[in-house]
Design a protein around this motif. Structure first.
Motif, PDB file in Angstrom:
ATOM      1  N   ARG A 175       4.963   6.030  14.142  1.00  0.00           N
ATOM      2  CA  ARG A 175       4.761   7.032  15.188  1.00  0.00           C
ATOM      3  C   ARG A 175       3.799   6.567  16.266  1.00  0.00           C
ATOM      4  N   PHE A 176       2.759   5.864  15.882  1.00  0.00           N
ATOM      5  CA  PHE A 176       1.699   5.521  16.818  1.00  0.00           C
ATOM      6  C   PHE A 176       1.751   4.087  17.324  1.00  0.00           C
ATOM      7  N   VAL A 177       2.558   3.229  16.691  1.00  0.00           N
ATOM      8  CA  VAL A 177       2.600   1.828  17.125  1.00  0.00           C
ATOM      9  C   VAL A 177       4.034   1.386  17.408  1.00  0.00           C
ATOM     10  N   ASP A 178       4.803   1.171  16.346  1.00  0.00           N
ATOM     11  CA  ASP A 178       6.121   0.566  16.503  1.00  0.00           C
ATOM     12  C   ASP A 178       6.895   0.803  15.208  1.00  0.00           C
ATOM     13  N   PRO A 179       8.170   1.234  15.286  1.00  0.00           N
ATOM     14  CA  PRO A 179       8.948   1.394  14.057  1.00  0.00           C
ATOM     15  C   PRO A 179       9.000   0.130  13.216  1.00  0.00           C
TER      16      PRO A 179
END
Length: 531
Positions: free
Chosen positions: A118-122
């Motif tokens: 959610r906050f960086v990268d899947p």
């Protein structure tokens, strides 16, 4: 609509509105981040704060302290042992509060791999999730093996494989009965752990002050020559005393890291926590102080009552487990205390079984979270009527079959190589947690949301999350998924801080209404709730 297409549509909305502030909690920006709503895919929120903190304690406090600390003492000396465990304990605290801030804000059911997504990268979420799952697929059978050999301390009449089958069956049944049964049983098992640890600490202090059969007041004798406060690790190889002292201290960090691994599993329990915005911060605070007292206090006491140069200690750390492998038993042997070995061995059995029970729980929930995110086969997101992700639980239980490698001594050595990966897996998880938290804080700042308004605000931030360094050996997972799925790093201004908040707010309101309907708590109920 694909994830990237949804993000593109959201970006168009943001261009018109200027920020996420145009949305309130009743609106969701990204369906892929929503919690599952089908009954057959939803975990049940049944864990209380006391149970969550005890589950974390049960998964963390174990052989790393009661056995592994002997190796660290041998290498680092009493002062090096204390400093190493205290330093890693502080790092652990920084990771925990960072995780707590995110988990209290959005206590979703995807584990902390979901925060990386959610906050960086899947792709990072994929790497973190599978990295963490790999840890528990390995460490669970390792604890089952430890339990089997603990029992062999008393008898060899029953083959080790039989005990392994019994123990695997027990933890599978406990996990299958649902989170309420699991949480309550783990609470009491971990309570016994605490009582045992308190007993060992008191015993160590009494022995040190002269309360032993020899009436010998030890004091800080073992901190002086010929033992010394710091160990001289690999001195024969490096031929440099200063370097050997440094290597000894560095070696204690590795042991301490292994010992503290597991405290982060609170981030997996949030999906089944009652009123998580209240209970998660409480559990994190309690877990930290309990581990601080038991770990730092424990290794301090060990350094007082066991000389780092003791040959018995060196031999003890070569054992797989059992009472003979504990520095506490070495201490009682040195001062002539008898029959205590059986008591300590029983405590170790409870330690490792509680840890195995928690490990199987966390492994199944991690696999469930990956399935919910679409990063594991969809079958693993199914749950039974008690909210147990039974396909994930069955698969993780099947991996416990790795324990039978230890029936052969040669295979046991091979299995030991896998066990050495556990600390690396755990360290990389900590790294991902704090990196996700850094991105989370940046998103809050850029989108005009004050951290003061959060349900829980982590102390020592933002610098606390920058202070943890680990070896990034799992980047091939991140990069491999990124190349295969063609994901993009989410711009900080586009990080979704809205999806799922409405459901959490409604759930919290329902919980508070139910609590209010129950009426005032009695004094004894308040005391019980505070445990």
């Amino acid at each position: 609509m694909s994830l990237d297409e949804k993000r593109y549509a959201n970006e168009k909305v943001l261009e018109r509105e200027g920020s996420f502030d145009a949305f309130d909690n009743s609106q969701d920006l990204n369906d892929d981040l929503r919690e599952p709503t089908k009954a057959e895919e939803t975990l049940h929120r049944g864990l209380k704060a006391r149970q969550i903190s005890m589950i974390a304690l049960g998964g963390a406090v174990g052989t790393g302290l009661i056995i592994g600390s002997g190796t660290a003492l041998r290498r680092g000396g009493p002062l090096g042992l204390l400093l190493g465990y205290a330093f890693v304990g502080f790092v652990c605290y920084l990771v925990m509060v960072a995780l707590g801030e995110m988990a209290a804000y959005i206590p979703h059911k995807r584990g902390f791999a979901g925060y990386a997504t959610r906050f960086v990268d899947p792709a990072l979420g994929f790497a973190v999730g599978w990295n963490y799952l790999a840890k528990y697929l390995i460490v669970t059978p390792n604890n089952i093996n430890a339990a089997g050999i603990v029992v062999e301390y008393w008898t060899h009449k029953v083959h080790r494989a039989v005990w392994m089958v019994i123990f695997i069956g027990l933890i599978f049944i406990v996990n299958l009965l649902g989170v309420r049964v699991f949480g309550e049983l783990e609470f009491w098992l971990s309570s016994i752990k605490i009582i045992a640890l308190i007993g060992l600490l008191l015993m160590g202090i009494i022995v040190d002050l002269g309360g032993n059969p020899q009436h010998d007041r030890i004091g800080f004798r073992y901190w002086k020559a010929p033992n010394g406060p710091m160990g001289k690790y690999l001195l024969d190889q490096v031929h440099n005393e200063s370097l050997s002292i440094f290597l000894g201290f560095w070696a204690t960090l590795t042991n301490a890291l292994f010992a503290y691994m597991g405290t982060e599993l609170i981030g997996v329990t949030v999906g089944e926590a009652e009123n998580p915005r209240r209970n998660i911060p409480i559990a994190i605070r309690r877990t930290f102080f309990r581990i601080l007292v038991f770990y730092v206090g424990g290794v301090f006491v060990i350094g007082l009552i066991v000389p780092s140069t003791a040959r018995d200690l060196f031999v003890a750390t070569q054992q797989k487990t059992g009472a003979a492998a504990s520095p506490f038993v070495v201490a009682t042997t040195l001062v002539g205390i008898k029959t205590l070995n059986h008591v300590i061995n029983a405590a170790i059995l409870i330690f490792v079984m509680s840890a195995a029970n928690s490990d199987l729980y966390i492994g199944s929930r991690t696999l469930y979270g990956l399935a919910i995110e679409g990063k594991a086969p969809a079958i693993f997101k199914r749950v039974n009527r008690m909210g147990v992700p039974y396909p994930a639980l069955i698969l993780c239980t099947l991996f416990c079959g790795l324990v039978f490698l230890n029936v052969s001594s040669s295979a046991s050595k091979v299995f030991g190589w896998f066990v050495n990966l556990v600390s690396t897996f755990g360290a990389l998880t900590w790294l991902a947690i704090v990196y996700s938290h850094i991105r989370f804080m940046k998103a809050l700042e850029l989108q005009g949301k004050s951290r003061d308004s959060l349900p829980y605000k982590a102390p020592f931030q933002p610098w606390g999350s920058w202070s943890y360094i680990a070896i990034p050996v799992f980047f091939f997972l991140w990069i491999g998924y990124k190349l295969a799925m063609k994901t993009k790093v989410i711009p900080v201004s586009k990080i979704d801080l809205v999806t799922g908040l409405r459901e959490i707010d409604e759930e919290e309101k329902r919980y508070l209404d139910e609590e209010a309907a129950r009426g005032p708590r009695t004094r004894w109920q308040r005391i019980w709730d505070s445990l």
